[in-house]
Design a protein around this motif. Structure first.
Motif, short mmCIF file in Angstrom:
data_model
loop_
_atom_site.label_atom_id
_atom_site.label_comp_id
_atom_site.label_asym_id
_atom_site.label_seq_id
_atom_site.Cartn_x
_atom_site.Cartn_y
_atom_site.Cartn_z
N MET A 132 0.80 -1.21 0.00
CA MET A 132 0.00 0.00 0.00
C MET A 132 0.84 1.27 0.00
SD MET A 132 -3.10 -0.90 2.66
CE MET A 132 -3.84 0.72 2.43
N HIS A 133 1.94 1.25 0.73
CA HIS A 133 2.67 2.50 0.98
C HIS A 133 4.10 2.54 0.44
CE1 HIS A 133 -0.69 3.66 3.42
NE2 HIS A 133 -0.54 2.61 4.21
N PRO A 148 5.22 1.56 -3.12
CA PRO A 148 4.88 1.00 -4.45
C PRO A 148 6.07 0.43 -5.21
CG PRO A 148 4.74 3.41 -4.45
CD PRO A 148 4.88 2.99 -3.03
N ALA A 180 5.14 -5.06 -3.17
CA ALA A 180 4.16 -4.45 -4.06
C ALA A 180 4.20 -5.11 -5.44
CB ALA A 180 4.43 -2.95 -4.19
N GLN A 191 1.17 -7.27 -7.15
CA GLN A 191 0.67 -6.82 -8.45
C GLN A 191 0.79 -7.92 -9.49
OE1 GLN A 191 2.81 -3.22 -9.37
NE2 GLN A 191 2.02 -2.14 -7.57
N HIS A 220 -3.97 -5.29 -6.43
CA HIS A 220 -3.48 -3.91 -6.39
C HIS A 220 -4.08 -3.20 -5.18
CE1 HIS A 220 -1.81 -4.06 -10.52
NE2 HIS A 220 -2.82 -4.91 -10.74
N LEU A 221 -3.22 -2.68 -4.32
CA LEU A 221 -3.66 -1.97 -3.12
C LEU A 221 -3.26 -0.51 -3.23
CD1 LEU A 221 -2.61 -4.58 -0.39
CD2 LEU A 221 -4.86 -4.25 -1.39
N ASP A 222 -4.22 0.37 -3.03
CA ASP A 222 -3.96 1.81 -3.15
C ASP A 222 -3.73 2.43 -1.78
OD1 ASP A 222 -4.28 1.78 -5.93
OD2 ASP A 222 -6.48 1.88 -5.70
N GLY A 223 -2.80 3.35 -1.72
CA GLY A 223 -2.51 4.06 -0.48
C GLY A 223 -1.44 5.10 -0.74
N PRO A 224 -1.35 6.13 0.09
CA PRO A 224 -0.33 7.16 -0.10
C PRO A 224 1.07 6.60 0.12
CG PRO A 224 -1.37 7.42 2.04
CD PRO A 224 -2.14 6.36 1.32
N ALA A 225 2.01 7.07 -0.69
CA ALA A 225 3.40 6.64 -0.52
C ALA A 225 3.91 7.08 0.85
CB ALA A 225 4.27 7.22 -1.62
N SER A 270 -3.61 3.11 7.77
CA SER A 270 -3.20 1.70 7.70
C SER A 270 -2.59 1.22 9.01
CB SER A 270 -2.20 1.49 6.56
OG SER A 270 -1.03 2.26 6.79
#
Length: 238
Positions: free
Chosen positions: A43-44, A46, A51, A55, A60-65, A78
């Protein structure tokens, strides 16, 4: 009076002074934390191996870097993954200390399900000393994780130390309780009265069954109890 090493040698079958852990034991005591860390990195981070691996499998997991100076991993969306790791390792160290140090208690353990006195080392047996060791073990994991976060994650404040230690202490004590409940019910305990010790899983030595069903091994109990504790702690901090 026997010292700790001599008492453990007399009470534990296959006692090794420096300790011994098989590959299955290592896996049982790390699996869920590795999974939680994998999802957090996916998530964090990428660009991380985790990750890319997820993938590749189509997940695919979305989250802020992750920005260590901008937001704290313990206070982010998280955070449940961080606390799942704390719950996992808090449970594992708590259970280890309860077994390794709790067996040295001067009082006989009592079976968690009935309160009946049982020989030291019995699966499902608990003492006040062993339970205190469990809570301390979880607190140690919480402290270590908090100090590491303060070192690597500049956005975290010192207030996370108390939070992590409290949750870690809970994980150690609760995880040990879950482990004992499983050990008393679905893990067979055999006792050799002649030698006065609890027999290990798969031991060829003859002994009578004193409690538990032969459904799970010690490693499987550890795997399940750490999963439950990690899940509970992650859920508590959503």
């Amino acid at each position: 009076m026997l010292n700790g090493k001599e008492r453990k040698r007399r009470l534990e079958e296959g006692y090794v002074e420096a300790g011994y852990r098989s590959g299955w034991q290592v896996l049982s005591n790390s699996a869920w934390a590795v999974i939680a860390v994998t999802f957090w990195n996916a998530m964090h981070a990428p660009q991380s191996v985790q990750a890319f691996a997820l993938q590749f499998m189509g997940l695919h997991l979305d989250g802020p870097a992750f920005a260590p100076r901008e937001w704290c991993a313990v206070q982010s969306g998280s955070r449940e993954f961080v606390f799942a790791v704390l719950g996992h390792f808090g449970c594992c160290l708590g259970d280890t200390l309860a077994s390794e140090l709790g067996i040295l208690s001067t009082k006989k353990p009592r079976l968690v399900t009935t309160g009946q006195e049982v020989p030291p080392g019995t699966n499902g047996g608990m003492t006040t000393w062993g339970t205190a060791c469990s809570a301390c073990g979880g607190a140690i994991i919480g402290l270590v994780m908090a100090l590491d976060l303060l070192w690597e994650n500049g956005a975290c404040g010192v207030e996370i130390v108390v939070q992590m230690v409290i949750y870690g202490s809970f994980a150690g004590g609760f995880g040990s309780l879950v482990d004992s409940l499983l050990g008393a019910t679905v893990q067979k305990t055999r006792y050799n009265a002649e030698r006065g010790l609890i027999l290990q899983d798969g031991s060829p030595t003859e002994g009578r069954v004193i409690n538990g069903l032969d459904l799970l091994t010690n490693n499987q109990v550890n795997l399940l109890s750490s999963l439950i504790t990690a899940g509970i702690l992650g859920w508590m901090t959503l």
